[in-house]
Scaffold this motif. Sequence first.
Motif, PDB file in Angstrom:
ATOM      1  N   LEU A  85      50.897 -37.191   2.413  1.00  0.00           N
ATOM      2  CA  LEU A  85      49.450 -37.101   2.607  1.00  0.00           C
ATOM      3  C   LEU A  85      49.018 -35.752   3.195  1.00  0.00           C
ATOM      4  O   LEU A  85      47.906 -35.603   3.683  1.00  0.00           O
ATOM      5  N   ALA A  86      49.901 -34.779   3.119  1.00  0.00           N
ATOM      6  CA  ALA A  86      49.655 -33.473   3.734  1.00  0.00           C
ATOM      7  C   ALA A  86      48.428 -32.762   3.180  1.00  0.00           C
ATOM      8  O   ALA A  86      47.815 -31.952   3.867  1.00  0.00           O
ATOM      9  N   GLU A  87      48.048 -33.072   1.965  1.00  0.00           N
ATOM     10  CA  GLU A  87      46.898 -32.404   1.359  1.00  0.00           C
ATOM     11  C   GLU A  87      45.616 -33.229   1.488  1.00  0.00           C
ATOM     12  O   GLU A  87      44.612 -32.908   0.852  1.00  0.00           O
ATOM     13  N   TRP A  88      45.645 -34.289   2.277  1.00  0.00           N
ATOM     14  CA  TRP A  88      44.453 -35.117   2.466  1.00  0.00           C
ATOM     15  C   TRP A  88      43.320 -34.232   2.979  1.00  0.00           C
ATOM     16  O   TRP A  88      43.520 -33.436   3.893  1.00  0.00           O
ATOM     17  N   PRO A  89      42.123 -34.341   2.443  1.00  0.00           N
ATOM     18  CA  PRO A  89      41.058 -33.384   2.752  1.00  0.00           C
ATOM     19  C   PRO A  89      40.488 -33.444   4.168  1.00  0.00           C
ATOM     20  O   PRO A  89      40.086 -32.424   4.694  1.00  0.00           O
ATOM     21  N   ASN A  90      40.423 -34.592   4.813  1.00  0.00           N
ATOM     22  CA  ASN A  90      39.799 -34.657   6.127  1.00  0.00           C
ATOM     23  C   ASN A  90      40.745 -35.324   7.113  1.00  0.00           C
ATOM     24  O   ASN A  90      40.627 -36.507   7.412  1.00  0.00           O
ATOM     25  N   LYS A  91      41.661 -34.531   7.618  1.00  0.00           N
ATOM     26  CA  LYS A  91      42.685 -35.062   8.519  1.00  0.00           C
ATOM     27  C   LYS A  91      42.106 -35.526   9.858  1.00  0.00           C
ATOM     28  O   LYS A  91      42.601 -36.467  10.449  1.00  0.00           O
ATOM     29  N   GLN A  92      41.047 -34.874  10.313  1.00  0.00           N
ATOM     30  CA  GLN A  92      40.433 -35.297  11.579  1.00  0.00           C
ATOM     31  C   GLN A  92      39.933 -36.735  11.473  1.00  0.00           C
ATOM     32  O   GLN A  92      40.111 -37.522  12.393  1.00  0.00           O
ATOM     33  N   ALA A  93      39.322 -37.076  10.360  1.00  0.00           N
ATOM     34  CA  ALA A  93      38.826 -38.440  10.175  1.00  0.00           C
ATOM     35  C   ALA A  93      39.981 -39.438  10.197  1.00  0.00           C
ATOM     36  O   ALA A  93      39.860 -40.527  10.768  1.00  0.00           O
ATOM     37  N   VAL A  94      41.111 -39.078   9.611  1.00  0.00           N
ATOM     38  CA  VAL A  94      42.282 -39.974   9.594  1.00  0.00           C
ATOM     39  C   VAL A  94      42.802 -40.168  11.012  1.00  0.00           C
ATOM     40  O   VAL A  94      43.063 -41.299  11.442  1.00  0.00           O
ATOM     41  N   VAL A  95      42.933 -39.078  11.758  1.00  0.00           N
ATOM     42  CA  VAL A  95      43.398 -39.177  13.145  1.00  0.00           C
ATOM     43  C   VAL A  95      42.424 -40.015  13.971  1.00  0.00           C
ATOM     44  O   VAL A  95      42.841 -40.844  14.796  1.00  0.00           O
ATOM     45  N   ASP A  96      41.130 -39.842  13.744  1.00  0.00           N
ATOM     46  CA  ASP A  96      40.124 -40.641  14.456  1.00  0.00           C
ATOM     47  C   ASP A  96      40.277 -42.125  14.144  1.00  0.00           C
ATOM     48  O   ASP A  96      40.190 -42.966  15.046  1.00  0.00           O
ATOM     49  N   VAL A  97      40.515 -42.462  12.873  1.00  0.00           N
ATOM     50  CA  VAL A  97      40.693 -43.867  12.490  1.00  0.00           C
ATOM     51  C   VAL A  97      41.973 -44.425  13.110  1.00  0.00           C
ATOM     52  O   VAL A  97      41.979 -45.546  13.624  1.00  0.00           O
ATOM     53  N   LEU A  98      43.049 -43.652  13.090  1.00  0.00           N
ATOM     54  CA  LEU A  98      44.291 -44.105  13.733  1.00  0.00           C
ATOM     55  C   LEU A  98      44.042 -44.417  15.212  1.00  0.00           C
ATOM     56  O   LEU A  98      44.497 -45.440  15.725  1.00  0.00           O
ATOM     57  N   ALA A  99      43.296 -43.545  15.888  1.00  0.00           N
ATOM     58  CA  ALA A  99      42.995 -43.759  17.305  1.00  0.00           C
ATOM     59  C   ALA A  99      42.138 -45.007  17.503  1.00  0.00           C
ATOM     60  O   ALA A  99      42.383 -45.798  18.424  1.00  0.00           O
ATOM     61  N   LYS A 100      41.142 -45.208  16.640  1.00  0.00           N
ATOM     62  CA  LYS A 100      40.279 -46.390  16.748  1.00  0.00           C
ATOM     63  C   LYS A 100      41.084 -47.677  16.573  1.00  0.00           C
ATOM     64  O   LYS A 100      40.876 -48.652  17.301  1.00  0.00           O
ATOM     65  N   ILE A 101      41.971 -47.680  15.607  1.00  0.00           N
ATOM     66  CA  ILE A 101      42.793 -48.872  15.386  1.00  0.00           C
ATOM     67  C   ILE A 101      43.689 -49.113  16.597  1.00  0.00           C
ATOM     68  O   ILE A 101      43.834 -50.245  17.058  1.00  0.00           O
ATOM     69  N   SER A 102      44.259 -48.034  17.127  1.00  0.00           N
ATOM     70  CA  SER A 102      45.220 -48.184  18.225  1.00  0.00           C
ATOM     71  C   SER A 102      44.598 -48.744  19.501  1.00  0.00           C
ATOM     72  O   SER A 102      45.271 -49.440  20.253  1.00  0.00           O
ATOM     73  N   VAL A 103      43.328 -48.457  19.745  1.00  0.00           N
ATOM     74  CA  VAL A 103      42.696 -48.958  20.974  1.00  0.00           C
ATOM     75  C   VAL A 103      41.863 -50.214  20.739  1.00  0.00           C
ATOM     76  O   VAL A 103      41.271 -50.758  21.676  1.00  0.00           O
ATOM     77  N   SER A 104      41.830 -50.698  19.507  1.00  0.00           N
ATOM     78  CA  SER A 104      40.979 -51.847  19.192  1.00  0.00           C
ATOM     79  C   SER A 104      41.422 -53.130  19.878  1.00  0.00           C
ATOM     80  O   SER A 104      40.624 -54.050  20.040  1.00  0.00           O
ATOM     81  N   ASP A 105      42.684 -53.189  20.300  1.00  0.00           N
ATOM     82  CA  ASP A 105      43.158 -54.381  21.017  1.00  0.00           C
ATOM     83  C   ASP A 105      43.059 -54.191  22.529  1.00  0.00           C
ATOM     84  O   ASP A 105      43.656 -54.931  23.297  1.00  0.00           O
ATOM     85  N   ALA A 106      42.292 -53.176  22.959  1.00  0.00           N
ATOM     86  CA  ALA A 106      42.046 -52.858  24.370  1.00  0.00           C
ATOM     87  C   ALA A 106      43.306 -52.352  25.066  1.00  0.00           C
ATOM     88  O   ALA A 106      43.377 -52.335  26.293  1.00  0.00           O
ATOM     89  N   GLU A 107      44.306 -51.949  24.277  1.00  0.00           N
ATOM     90  CA  GLU A 107      45.518 -51.372  24.829  1.00  0.00           C
ATOM     91  C   GLU A 107      45.893 -50.165  23.977  1.00  0.00           C
ATOM     92  O   GLU A 107      45.583 -50.119  22.791  1.00  0.00           O
TER      93      GLU A 107
END
Length: 137
Positions: A85-107
Amino acid sequence: MIISADTDNMMRLLSQVILADGHIHKSELIAFVSGVQELGLADQSGAVLSADQIRAWFEGYKLELNKTWSTQAKDVALTHLILSLAEWPNKQAVVDVLAKISVSDAEFHIEEKTLISIVRAYWQYEGLDAPGATIVT
């Protein structure tokens, strides 16, 4: 539902943050569905995936993981996934989504934090979104 290899790989990557700590929480699945839609992931016809399609994909992926014996070590498979996925156009959005998922369980588990750090490192995150930037291999 037919999706491209890139869409499938992105959904696999996003799901890794759910699976990282060994527990699947309903709130993480909700955040995963929201994140997939936020990124605008679509089927082969270009239609944005519905919540039902995303949940069905995740259930299928869990079954695949339970049935499949990987010929690669987990860290090697993850590396290949991230680099695919190295050529994915908006990596910041992907990192933001990963972060949102990771904290969604309040941990925010160390496994989740490590996964996000690995993604950022493999994508040579700083400056990679600049026009003309490429990954050096």
